[in-house]
Design a protein around this motif. Structure first.
Motif, PDB file in Angstrom:
ATOM      1  N   ILE A 228      -8.914  24.755   2.319  1.00 57.37           N
ATOM      2  CA  ILE A 228      -8.983  23.452   3.004  1.00 57.37           C
ATOM      3  C   ILE A 228      -9.142  22.377   1.927  1.00 57.37           C
ATOM      4  CG2 ILE A 228     -11.493  23.743   3.430  1.00 57.37           C
ATOM      5  CD1 ILE A 228     -11.011  21.928   5.959  1.00 57.37           C
ATOM      6  N   GLY A 229      -8.538  21.231   2.172  1.00 56.21           N
ATOM      7  CA  GLY A 229      -8.650  20.181   1.166  1.00 56.21           C
ATOM      8  C   GLY A 229      -8.273  18.831   1.721  1.00 56.21           C
ATOM      9  N   PHE A 230      -8.335  17.857   0.848  1.00 61.20           N
ATOM     10  CA  PHE A 230      -7.966  16.494   1.239  1.00 61.20           C
ATOM     11  C   PHE A 230      -7.523  15.733  -0.006  1.00 61.20           C
ATOM     12  CE2 PHE A 230     -10.894  13.343  -0.508  1.00 61.20           C
ATOM     13  CZ  PHE A 230     -11.837  14.172  -1.092  1.00 61.20           C
TER      14      PHE A 230
ATOM     15  N   VAL B  11      -6.244   6.242   4.517  1.00 64.93           N
ATOM     16  CA  VAL B  11      -6.951   6.136   3.244  1.00 64.93           C
ATOM     17  C   VAL B  11      -7.095   7.530   2.622  1.00 64.93           C
ATOM     18  CG1 VAL B  11      -9.221   5.639   2.257  1.00 64.93           C
ATOM     19  CG2 VAL B  11      -8.257   4.113   3.960  1.00 64.93           C
ATOM     20  N   ALA B  12      -7.313   8.498   3.489  1.00 67.35           N
ATOM     21  CA  ALA B  12      -7.484   9.879   3.029  1.00 67.35           C
ATOM     22  C   ALA B  12      -7.005  10.812   4.130  1.00 67.35           C
ATOM     23  CB  ALA B  12      -8.949  10.155   2.711  1.00 67.35           C
ATOM     24  N   ALA B  13      -6.575  11.990   3.754  1.00 68.84           N
ATOM     25  CA  ALA B  13      -6.103  12.929   4.768  1.00 68.84           C
ATOM     26  C   ALA B  13      -6.146  14.340   4.207  1.00 68.84           C
ATOM     27  CB  ALA B  13      -4.684  12.580   5.183  1.00 68.84           C
TER      28      ALA B  13
ATOM     29  N   ARG C 114      -6.679  22.245   6.770  1.00 69.29           N
ATOM     30  CA  ARG C 114      -6.799  23.656   6.408  1.00 69.29           C
ATOM     31  C   ARG C 114      -5.423  24.250   6.150  1.00 69.29           C
ATOM     32  NH1 ARG C 114     -10.264  27.489   6.264  1.00 69.29           N
ATOM     33  NH2 ARG C 114     -12.264  26.439   6.531  1.00 69.29           N
ATOM     34  N   TYR C 115      -5.339  25.175   5.229  1.00 74.18           N
ATOM     35  CA  TYR C 115      -4.066  25.877   4.998  1.00 74.18           C
ATOM     36  C   TYR C 115      -4.386  27.343   4.728  1.00 74.18           C
ATOM     37  CZ  TYR C 115      -5.588  24.368   0.335  1.00 74.18           C
ATOM     38  OH  TYR C 115      -6.339  24.099  -0.780  1.00 74.18           O
ATOM     39  N   ASP C 116      -4.439  28.123   5.802  1.00 75.39           N
ATOM     40  CA  ASP C 116      -4.936  29.489   5.683  1.00 75.39           C
ATOM     41  C   ASP C 116      -3.862  30.508   5.325  1.00 75.39           C
ATOM     42  OD1 ASP C 116      -7.443  28.541   6.136  1.00 75.39           O
ATOM     43  OD2 ASP C 116      -7.533  29.105   8.243  1.00 75.39           O
TER      44      ASP C 116
ATOM     45  N   PHE D 197       0.805  -1.228   0.000  1.00 74.42           N
ATOM     46  CA  PHE D 197       0.000   0.000   0.000  1.00 74.42           C
ATOM     47  C   PHE D 197       0.842   1.284   0.000  1.00 74.42           C
ATOM     48  CE2 PHE D 197      -2.225  -3.195   2.699  1.00 74.42           C
ATOM     49  CZ  PHE D 197      -3.075  -3.656   1.708  1.00 74.42           C
ATOM     50  N   ARG D 198       2.148   1.143  -0.232  1.00 79.24           N
ATOM     51  CA  ARG D 198       2.972   2.360  -0.345  1.00 79.24           C
ATOM     52  C   ARG D 198       3.812   2.269  -1.619  1.00 79.24           C
ATOM     53  NH1 ARG D 198       6.493   4.230   4.631  1.00 79.24           N
ATOM     54  NH2 ARG D 198       8.150   2.969   3.741  1.00 79.24           N
ATOM     55  N   TYR D 199       3.582   3.197  -2.513  1.00 77.26           N
ATOM     56  CA  TYR D 199       4.224   3.174  -3.827  1.00 77.26           C
ATOM     57  C   TYR D 199       5.020   4.445  -4.058  1.00 77.26           C
ATOM     58  CZ  TYR D 199       1.144  -0.733  -4.689  1.00 77.26           C
ATOM     59  OH  TYR D 199       0.518  -1.943  -4.617  1.00 77.26           O
TER      60      TYR D 199
HETATM   61  P1  HAM Z   1      -1.018  13.060   2.325  1.00 76.34           P
HETATM   62  O1  HAM Z   1      -1.461  12.666   3.693  1.00 76.34           O
HETATM   63  O2  HAM Z   1       0.437  13.205   2.116  1.00 76.34           O
HETATM   64  O3  HAM Z   1      -1.774  14.427   1.997  1.00 76.34           O
HETATM   65  O4  HAM Z   1      -1.581  12.046   1.264  1.00 76.34           O
HETATM   66  C1  HAM Z   1      -2.976  11.783   1.149  1.00 76.34           C
HETATM   67  C2  HAM Z   1      -3.229  10.309   0.910  1.00 76.34           C
HETATM   68  O5  HAM Z   1      -2.457   9.842  -0.207  1.00 76.34           O
HETATM   69  C3  HAM Z   1      -2.775   9.407   2.059  1.00 76.34           C
HETATM   70  O6  HAM Z   1      -3.734   9.372   3.077  1.00 76.34           O
HETATM   71  C4  HAM Z   1      -2.662   8.068   1.337  1.00 76.34           C
HETATM   72  O7  HAM Z   1      -3.927   7.466   1.198  1.00 76.34           O
HETATM   73  C5  HAM Z   1      -2.136   8.470  -0.035  1.00 76.34           C
HETATM   74  N1  HAM Z   1      -0.684   8.274  -0.114  1.00 76.34           N
HETATM   75  C6  HAM Z   1       0.290   9.084   0.320  1.00 76.34           C
HETATM   76  N2  HAM Z   1       1.511   8.567   0.057  1.00 76.34           N
HETATM   77  C7  HAM Z   1       1.304   7.382  -0.560  1.00 76.34           C
HETATM   78  C8  HAM Z   1       2.162   6.365  -1.110  1.00 76.34           C
HETATM   79  N3  HAM Z   1       3.488   6.473  -1.084  1.00 76.34           N
HETATM   80  N4  HAM Z   1       1.594   5.263  -1.670  1.00 76.34           N
HETATM   81  C9  HAM Z   1       0.235   5.154  -1.734  1.00 76.34           C
HETATM   82  N5  HAM Z   1      -0.610   6.083  -1.243  1.00 76.34           N
HETATM   83  C10 HAM Z   1      -0.100   7.186  -0.668  1.00 76.34           C
HETATM   84  C11 HAM Z   1      -1.611  15.097   0.828  1.00 76.34           C
HETATM   85  O8  HAM Z   1      -1.066  14.685  -0.151  1.00 76.34           O
HETATM   86  C12 HAM Z   1      -2.269  16.462   0.860  1.00 76.34           C
HETATM   87  N6  HAM Z   1      -2.003  17.120  -0.408  1.00 76.34           N
HETATM   88  C13 HAM Z   1      -3.751  16.335   1.115  1.00 76.34           C
HETATM   89  C14 HAM Z   1      -4.409  17.668   1.146  1.00 76.34           C
HETATM   90  C15 HAM Z   1      -5.139  18.244   0.163  1.00 76.34           C
HETATM   91  N7  HAM Z   1      -4.366  18.504   2.155  1.00 76.34           N
HETATM   92  C16 HAM Z   1      -5.034  19.607   1.834  1.00 76.34           C
HETATM   93  N8  HAM Z   1      -5.465  19.446   0.623  1.00 76.34           N
END
Ligand code: HAM
Length: 418
Positions: A301-303, A280-282, A285-287, A119-121
């Motif tokens: 704000i995003g995910f 699974v998701a994360a 906020r980034y103000d 699950f990590r790529y």
């Molecule tokens: P992040 O927590 O780094 O947040 O990544 C979001 C999701 O991407 C993780 O919860 C996971 O499901 C998936 N993910 C991250 N790294 C890997 C990996 N190496 N292999 C597979 N899945 C992975 C962000 O990327 C932020 N940009 C989220 C965000 C949007 N925050 C505000 N807006």
């Protein structure tokens, strides 16, 4: 010479791709209901875009970026995440001039040079969304509720929604000082990375995965105790809105996000069925980020959710799809020519139609029909051509329907049974 995918990358093949489409389609439908529009961003940016936003001392910037010099000697980086690219685009195109909230979503590959494991790529796909210009916690609750709606529609169960607040520009300095005071007497127990982080960004120490660091930071001051009135109220209101929308969640003050741009709300959705890579998701906020990129003060704000973590959680994900609506099995040259034409004509009417292009026995054509899961078949030979009549067989119900060799009639019969 044999070629293989690079380590940490993977091909996504049929039939699994059908499950990807399913997740993408559900997400698109739900984004639409919440007023999100798609934005497509380049997969490469100037390296600074990521350093400035994700943070110089983050794991991503320190060791996980695919950075290289292009032919013009510019430092470019394959995007490790979408938010920094998005904010760059938001500011570059003055999207802040449109009425708030502006809501966007994106889907696509991200690149992080991590140690590959289940699950990590190193190349992974995210579906993400960003909502701009409103700092009311109703928007935080709405976005978390939308994630819940997407994951529920996909059919995922047993997910944990955790939220926290990591403070803002006003209260973060006090928290930083408290952390430094806590770590100062025992810095020798931490890894060399953490020792470096102590001065640059002590909050990063909370994110270190080294077991001795995890042990040594036990009892560190909890962030929630240091929130200013505004951040505290934001979190309380978010919780009450989530309650109103019946989104089950817990507050986890130890939730540490690996990206520096967050302010106030941060959250993570995890599953117990993914081992150590449970997120699974994360998001959060980034103000301050828009301002840091040269735009006017604008909250965001995003995910993002990880496709490679969602797909394996979908029950029967290997199931695949139905095959073509119709397979023609022609016997002989004349019939083959007629089937060739009918196939094209029915495709133009919106059906998925296949035919056996090679002259093989009826038995082998039947074997193929089963293998490709054809939903209907038509055997067409000299007699059928002479009488202008065929028998259309439904492969599931075994029903056999006589029909004229005529587009309208064939189309109606198949459409009625779809
Ligand atoms: P992040 O927590 O780094 O947040 O990544 C979001 C999701 O991407 C993780 O919860 C996971 O499901 C998936 N993910 C991250 N790294 C890997 C990996 N190496 N292999 C597979 N899945 C992975 C962000 O990327 C932020 N940009 C989220 C965000 C949007 N925050 C505000 N807006």
């Amino acid at each position: 010479m044999k070629y293989k995918t690079l380590k940490g990358l993977q091909d996504i093949l049929p039939p699994e791709i059908a499950v990807w489409h399913h997740v993408e389609n559900i997400s698109r439908d739900i984004f639409k209901n919440y007023g999100y529009q798609e934005i497509r961003l380049p997969i490469m940016e100037a390296t600074d875009v990521f350093i400035r936003s994700i943070g110089e001392t983050s794991d991503i910037v320190e060791k996980e970026m695919y950075t290289f010099q292009d032919k013009g000697s510019r430092s470019v980086t394959l995007r490790p995440e979408g938010t920094a690219s998005f904010v760059r685009a938001y500011v570059e195109h003055h999207l802040y001039n449109n009425p708030a909230p502006q809501k966007f979503y994106y889907m696509g590959p991200m690149f992080r040079y991590e140690r590959p494991q289940a699950f990590r790529y190193r190349q992974f796909y995210q579906i993400g969304a960003e909502a701009m210009g409103i700092d009311d916690p109703k928007l935080d609750a709405e976005i978390i509720s939308m994630i819940s709606a997407i994951l529920k529609s996909i059919g995922l169960e047993g997910l944990n929604f955790e939220i926290t607040s990591i403070g803002c520009k006003k209260c973060r300095p006090d928290y930083r000082t408290a952390l430094k005071n806590f770590f100062s007497g025992k810095l020798d127990r931490f890894c060399s990375d953490c020792q470096r982080r102590y001065d640059a960004n002590p909050l990063r120490i909370l994110d270190c995965k080294v077991p001795s660091c995890i042990e040594s930071r036990k009892g560190s001051p909890p962030v929630l105790d240091y929130l200013c009135g505004e951040c505290k109220e934001h979190l309380d209101r978010l919780r009450s809105y989530l309650g109103l929308l019946k989104v089950q969640h817990t507050v986890n003050p130890n939730l540490v996000r690996g990206l520096d741009y967050y302010t106030k709300t941060a959250f993570e959705v995890s599953s117990e069925n993914l081992g150590s890579q449970s997120a699974v998701a994360a998001g959060g906020r980034y103000d301050s980020m828009v301002e840091e990129f040269g735009g006017p003060p604008t909250s965001g704000i995003g995910f993002a959710m990880g496709m490679e973590r969602i797909i394996p959680l979908i029950k029967n994900s290997a199931g695949g799809t139905d095959g073509p609506d119709l397979l023609f099995c022609p016997m002989g040259d004349k019939a083959s020519e007629k089937a060739f034409l009918l196939t094209e004509q029915l495709r133009a009417k919106g059906l998925w139609v296949e035919m056996n292009l090679e002259d093989t026995s009826l038995r082998s054509q039947m074997r193929k029909a089963n293998r490709i899961r054809a939903q209907h078949i038509i055997v067409i030979g000299e007699d059928e051509l002479k009488n202008n009549k065929v028998v259309l067989k439904n492969m599931t119900s075994k029903e056999e329907i006589a029909a004229a060799i005529e587009i309208k009639e064939l189309l109606k019969i198949i459409s009625d049974r779809k």
